[in-house]
Design a protein around this motif. Structure first.
Motif, PDB file in Angstrom:
ATOM      1  N   ASN A 252      49.701  48.064  43.274  1.00  0.00           N
ATOM      2  CA  ASN A 252      48.642  48.823  42.623  1.00  0.00           C
ATOM      3  C   ASN A 252      49.050  49.098  41.182  1.00  0.00           C
ATOM      4  O   ASN A 252      50.032  49.783  40.926  1.00  0.00           O
ATOM      5  CB  ASN A 252      48.422  50.133  43.388  1.00  0.00           C
ATOM      6  N   THR A 253      48.285  48.542  40.262  1.00  0.00           N
ATOM      7  CA  THR A 253      48.630  48.722  38.846  1.00  0.00           C
ATOM      8  C   THR A 253      47.671  49.669  38.151  1.00  0.00           C
ATOM      9  O   THR A 253      47.578  49.691  36.938  1.00  0.00           O
ATOM     10  CB  THR A 253      48.607  47.367  38.115  1.00  0.00           C
ATOM     11  N   TRP A 254      46.978  50.451  38.939  1.00  0.00           N
ATOM     12  CA  TRP A 254      45.974  51.347  38.364  1.00  0.00           C
ATOM     13  C   TRP A 254      46.640  52.408  37.504  1.00  0.00           C
ATOM     14  O   TRP A 254      47.551  53.110  37.947  1.00  0.00           O
ATOM     15  CB  TRP A 254      45.178  52.004  39.503  1.00  0.00           C
ATOM     16  N   GLN A 255      46.227  52.517  36.263  1.00  0.00           N
ATOM     17  CA  GLN A 255      46.875  53.431  35.324  1.00  0.00           C
ATOM     18  C   GLN A 255      46.137  54.757  35.184  1.00  0.00           C
ATOM     19  O   GLN A 255      46.677  55.716  34.660  1.00  0.00           O
ATOM     20  CB  GLN A 255      46.990  52.773  33.942  1.00  0.00           C
TER      21      GLN A 255
ATOM     22  N   ARG B  61      41.123  53.906  32.863  1.00  0.00           N
ATOM     23  CA  ARG B  61      39.756  53.407  32.905  1.00  0.00           C
ATOM     24  C   ARG B  61      39.436  52.893  34.305  1.00  0.00           C
ATOM     25  O   ARG B  61      40.337  52.609  35.090  1.00  0.00           O
ATOM     26  CB  ARG B  61      39.507  52.325  31.843  1.00  0.00           C
ATOM     27  N   PHE B  62      38.116  52.758  34.595  1.00  0.00           N
ATOM     28  CA  PHE B  62      37.708  52.372  35.944  1.00  0.00           C
ATOM     29  C   PHE B  62      38.157  50.965  36.274  1.00  0.00           C
ATOM     30  O   PHE B  62      38.074  50.059  35.451  1.00  0.00           O
ATOM     31  CB  PHE B  62      36.182  52.461  36.076  1.00  0.00           C
ATOM     32  N   ARG B  63      38.658  50.806  37.481  1.00  0.00           N
ATOM     33  CA  ARG B  63      38.986  49.465  37.957  1.00  0.00           C
ATOM     34  C   ARG B  63      38.742  49.419  39.459  1.00  0.00           C
ATOM     35  O   ARG B  63      39.191  50.296  40.190  1.00  0.00           O
ATOM     36  CB  ARG B  63      40.450  49.133  37.671  1.00  0.00           C
ATOM     37  N   TYR B  64      38.002  48.424  39.909  1.00  0.00           N
ATOM     38  CA  TYR B  64      37.788  48.243  41.337  1.00  0.00           C
ATOM     39  C   TYR B  64      39.058  47.692  41.944  1.00  0.00           C
ATOM     40  O   TYR B  64      39.612  46.718  41.423  1.00  0.00           O
ATOM     41  CB  TYR B  64      36.612  47.283  41.570  1.00  0.00           C
ATOM     42  N   GLU B  65      39.542  48.341  42.998  1.00  0.00           N
ATOM     43  CA  GLU B  65      40.772  47.841  43.623  1.00  0.00           C
ATOM     44  C   GLU B  65      40.431  46.714  44.580  1.00  0.00           C
ATOM     45  O   GLU B  65      40.070  46.953  45.726  1.00  0.00           O
ATOM     46  CB  GLU B  65      41.518  48.972  44.346  1.00  0.00           C
TER      47      GLU B  65
END
Lengths: 367, 139
Positions: free
Chosen positions: A227-230, A233-237
């Protein structure tokens, strides 16, 4: 067959169903290591559907009038063909809904799925949990039995412990100084009109948020993409190389739903009064309180907490604080680690919390 | 023709199971919603003769419908269905005129139930009755 194919083709050109199926079902990929616990949400959706359907059916014969409510319920149970089935499905279903909801919440907690960026999922789910408790409480009064009457008296009475507005709030909830026909009217309206709509809307929001952000990867089992979600900003996983929702995971959903239905119908057919104490079969009598009146199992821990604290307000505040903490957990618990074994402090609180809840419940039952 | 495969066989089995499930769900549902049978088929209605006022009428529930017993000015007793044969309204007994009036579309019937005026296509149905020791029993 060619006619069906022609109709399908005609609709396909106009609606583009194939594209929708590709996007939402066959091409909707879930994490490779997804497990059966993730299907509890689907079970809850089915339960809600059953509750709505049986509830509408009960409305056909139920009379929301203090004089007639009990006898109309008796009529449904004894005279209307399969009335017992519809009513017991509704009553047993409400208990099972709370139980499955608790499991759904526990699995979300255990796998850390509530964590950022899924705060909104947790919050909508938490509000849903409270609404389900509210709809259970308001539905409880409707048969107008001794159990209904006095459980509602006790439950609405606890609102009186709130300073300043307490007395007014209790009277507002009851529609009078005591539980009476006015209470039945407002609980009926809230139970059949307000709360079902609110729950349906929130279920929609809960699913929309889940669909937007994507399903969380369980912290154990096969590893896949990290998981590289920072959080900026929005990102669909997405889960490339994952399991298609249809048919693979829908089959898991169906399996869990079937297991649930087997348990549900086993209770309905073989032990329908499992959740009914004897006071549920006596018409309400405002002049006689039955001995040892106890709330439903899912309120036993709260009931016992109120008894443990010498001051009712203190008891309410402790529970309010615990619920607020639970609601805001994803905002408090900011760590990125989701594996329970790598979060010993969390695991201790998790198991300790369950033991405390069960202990209070058992204590409440036997006190 | 294609030979049936394991897939089609299992498909048929699944369809059969689904159909059985649908029937199992539909049967209690339809039974629950079906209007209750009143169990009044063949039931008799009894009341004392004195219930009927002089040249008046008494209306009563009769097998899920409405019946009426009248005493004419000549002292004759008559039992009829009170359902107008036009559109199913309940007829009224007009004491002064000694006839039945259906208020919905002004159908008129004689005390015997035959149509005098208005749209009704058939006379009022006659009900069998007996009088024993001053008690009227209809049915």
């Amino acid at each position: 067959m060619t006619i069906i194919r022609a109709i399908r083709r005609w609709l396909e050109v106009r609606l583009g169903i194939d594209e929708l199926v590709e996007k939402q079902l066959t091409g909707y990929l879930l994490p490779r290591n997804i497990n059966a616990w993730y299907s509890l949400g689907s079970v809850l959706l089915v339960i809600f559907g059953i509750q709505v359907a049986t509830g509408i059916l009960l409305l056909v014969y139920y009379v929301p009038d203090a004089q007639k409510a009990f006898s109309s319920v008796s009529q449904i149970m004894n005279d209307v063909p399969f009335g017992w089935l519809i009513r017991m499905s509704h009553a047993v279903g409400s208990n099972m809904m709370v139980a499955v909801l608790l499991l759904h919440m526990l699995s979300t907690l255990f796998m850390g799925s509530y964590k950022s960026p899924r705060e909104l999922n947790w919050l909508t789910g938490f509000i849903l949990f409270n609404l389900v408790l509210a709809i259970s409480l308001t539905g409880y009064l409707l048969p107008w039995s001794q159990l209904s009457f006095w459980a509602t008296t006790v439950a609405t009475n606890s609102a009186g412990a709130i300073p300043v507005i307490g007395t007014y709030l209790t009277e507002f909830l009851r529609g009078g100084k005591l539980v009476g026909p006015a209470t039945l009217g407002r609980f009926f309206a809230v139970h059949v009109a307000l709360l079902p709509v609110a729950i349906a809307l929130l279920v929609g929001a809960h699913l929309f948020i889940l669909e937007r952000i994507g399903v969380s990867t369980p912290p154990f089992g096969l590893k896949e993409t990290t998981n590289t979600w920072q959080g900026d900003r929005f990102r669909y996983e997405g889960h490339p190389g994952g399991i298609p929702f249809f048919p693979n995971y829908l089959l898991q959903d169906a399996t869990t739903i079937m297991i649930y239905l087997a348990v549900f119908f086993a209770v309905v057919f073989f032990d329908p009064y499992l959740f009914f104490p004897p006071t549920a079969f006596v018409p309400a009598d405002p002049y006689r309180t039955p001995a040892h009146i106890k709330p439903e199992w899912y309120f036993l821990a709260n009931y016992q907490t109120l008894k443990v604290f010498p001051n009712e307000l203190l008891g309410l505040m402790v529970q309010g604080a615990a619920m607020t903490f639970l609601a805001l957990l994803p905002f408090i618990d900011r760590g990125r680690e989701r594996h329970p074994l790598k979060r010993p402090a969390f695991l201790v609180c998790f198991i300790g919390g369950i033991i405390l809840y069960l202990a209070m419940m058992i204590w409440g039952h036997y006190s | 023709m294609q030979t049936p495969t394991r897939r089609t066989f299992l498909g048929i089995c699944l369809g059969g199971l689904a159909a059985a499930g649908a029937v199992a769900a539909a049967y209690p549902l339809l039974s629950y919603l079906a209007p209750p049978s009143t169990g009044s088929e063949g039931a008799k209605v009894s009341f004392p003769e004195t219930d009927i006022p002089p040249d008046g009428a008494k209306f009563f529930d009769y097998r899920g419908s409405t019946g009426v017993v009248i005493r004419t000015r000549q002292g004759q007793l008559l039992a009829l269905s009170a359902i107008c044969t036009h559109l199913g309204c309940i007829v009224q007994w007009e004491k002064e005129k000694q006839d039945f009036l259906c208020p919905c579309h002004a159908g008129r019937y004689s005390p015997e139930g035959t149509v005098i005026a208005g749209p009704p296509p058939r006379p009022l149905a006659k009900l069998p009755f007996v009088v024993v020791n001053g008690v009227i029993t209809v049915g």
